[in-house]
Design a protein around this motif. Structure first.
Motif, PDB file in Angstrom:
ATOM      1  N   ASP A 189       0.392   4.170   1.169  1.00  0.00           N
ATOM      2  CA  ASP A 189       0.410   4.884   2.446  1.00  0.00           C
ATOM      3  C   ASP A 189       1.464   4.314   3.384  1.00  0.00           C
ATOM      4  O   ASP A 189       2.207   5.063   4.025  1.00  0.00           O
ATOM      5  N   ARG A 190       1.531   3.000   3.470  1.00  0.00           N
ATOM      6  CA  ARG A 190       2.477   2.372   4.399  1.00  0.00           C
ATOM      7  C   ARG A 190       3.914   2.587   3.970  1.00  0.00           C
ATOM      8  O   ARG A 190       4.786   2.857   4.793  1.00  0.00           O
ATOM      9  N   TYR A 191       4.172   2.479   2.682  1.00  0.00           N
ATOM     10  CA  TYR A 191       5.555   2.486   2.205  1.00  0.00           C
ATOM     11  C   TYR A 191       6.011   3.838   1.675  1.00  0.00           C
ATOM     12  O   TYR A 191       7.064   3.936   1.046  1.00  0.00           O
ATOM     13  N   GLY A 228       7.411   2.470   7.433  1.00  0.00           N
ATOM     14  CA  GLY A 228       6.665   1.314   6.944  1.00  0.00           C
ATOM     15  C   GLY A 228       7.562   0.115   6.734  1.00  0.00           C
ATOM     16  O   GLY A 228       7.209  -1.019   7.098  1.00  0.00           O
ATOM     17  N   TYR A 229       8.733   0.354   6.153  1.00  0.00           N
ATOM     18  CA  TYR A 229       9.686  -0.729   5.947  1.00  0.00           C
ATOM     19  C   TYR A 229      10.255  -1.211   7.280  1.00  0.00           C
ATOM     20  O   TYR A 229      10.478  -2.408   7.487  1.00  0.00           O
ATOM     21  N   THR A 289       0.863  -1.180   0.000  1.00  0.00           N
ATOM     22  CA  THR A 289       0.000   0.000   0.000  1.00  0.00           C
ATOM     23  C   THR A 289       0.899   1.229   0.000  1.00  0.00           C
ATOM     24  O   THR A 289       1.900   1.270   0.723  1.00  0.00           O
ATOM     25  N   THR A 345       8.711  -1.188  10.134  1.00  0.00           N
ATOM     26  CA  THR A 345       7.673  -1.993  10.771  1.00  0.00           C
ATOM     27  C   THR A 345       7.673  -3.408  10.206  1.00  0.00           C
ATOM     28  O   THR A 345       7.506  -4.390  10.944  1.00  0.00           O
ATOM     29  N   ASP A 346       7.884  -3.532   8.904  1.00  0.00           N
ATOM     30  CA  ASP A 346       8.004  -4.863   8.298  1.00  0.00           C
ATOM     31  C   ASP A 346       9.155  -5.641   8.917  1.00  0.00           C
ATOM     32  O   ASP A 346       9.035  -6.838   9.204  1.00  0.00           O
TER      33      ASP A 346
END
Length: 267
Positions: free
Chosen positions: A65-67, A72-73, A63, A75-76
């Motif tokens: 928004d996340r990346y 975001g990365y 998505t 959090t992954d």
């Protein structure tokens, strides 16, 4: 969602050894570490993965928004570490992944016990008193060109990023890696990468850190390596006899030696 499937996680090496997580940079995947893995598997448990939008990760998990931010990365990365129940792992991040590792260590300090930054850059754009290697106009042009024709941009830029013009097969490999990435997802990762500014985050690092720079790197010049080393408390800086931005491919022996010496010092 199955995190292991989402990020195409693979685990190899010594299951009884300390854990080393290898993280690739923009436009790449875990295959970029294929020359490093053999130097680690006897003594270490080695975890490899692909960021969402790269390699054989699950594209359905992407998505914008996340990346659209490095968090975001990061959090992954934390979710991968949690899925494998990793504790005090050594996170080896190439290029932008070095900053992802910094953020992940801040989010989950119990999961990441040390950092290795391979050709890191906390900010690519020059600023007052700081040389990142690019002007704001340079980055605007780079991103505009990428948006207009991603495959053409990849063919032109990958050999420049790789360096080592006398070994064209290296530039060709990076070109193929870039071109295998979904253009729409790559555009998001590129903007996230080249517009990021993680300088303040470096000050909060509280784990042993190795900074690896190359003697000639158009993406992360030596002034950047010096800045990272100066800003990360207690870090160690090693200048590799290597050119280009991907020393794990262009100078694997020197890269692997520096990493393994650092790892041995942690045991």
């Amino acid at each position: 969602m199955d995190i292991v499937r989402r990020n195409n996680v693979s685990v190899v090496g010594n299951p009884e050894g300390p854990t080393v997580v290898l993280a690739h940079g923009f436009g790449c995947d875990q295959n970029m570490w294929r020359l490093t893995v053999p130097a680690l598997v006897r003594d270490y448990r080695v975890v490899l993965f692909d960021y969402v939008g790269s390699g054989h990760s699950d594209p359905a998990a992407f998505t914008e928004d996340r990346y659209a931010s490095l968090s975001g990365y990061a959090t992954d990365v934390v979710e991968v570490c949690a899925a494998l129940d990793l504790r005090d792992a050594v996170f080896v991040g190439h290029s932008v992944s070095a900053m992802v590792g910094v953020l992940a260590a801040g989010l989950a300090p119990e999961r990441i016990g040390a950092l290795v930054m391979v050709a890191p850059s906390p900010r690519y754009i020059d600023d007052e008193g700081y040389r990142g290697g690019f002007s704001a106009e340079d980055i605007d042009e780079l991103l505009a060109s990428l948006e207009l024709n991603y495959l053409g941009w990849s063919a032109a830029m990958a050999p420049v990023i790789m360096g080592n013009a006398d070994r064209p097969e290296l530039g060709e490999e990076l070109t193929n890696s870039f071109c295998a990435t979904d253009p729409d997802m790559a555009r998001v990762f590129a903007r996230t990468t080249f517009l990021s500014d993680s300088r303040d985050d470096l000050k909060g690092v509280r784990v042993p850190t190795l900074v690896l720079e190359c003697t000639d790197d158009v993406i992360a010049p030596r002034e950047v390596g010096a800045f990272v080393h100066r800003t990360v408390p207690g870090s160690t800086l090693v200048t590799l006899e290597a050119t280009g931005h991907c020393p794990q491919l262009s100078a694997p022996e020197a890269t692997n030696a520096a990493i393994t010496v650092f790892l041995a010092g942690l045991r």
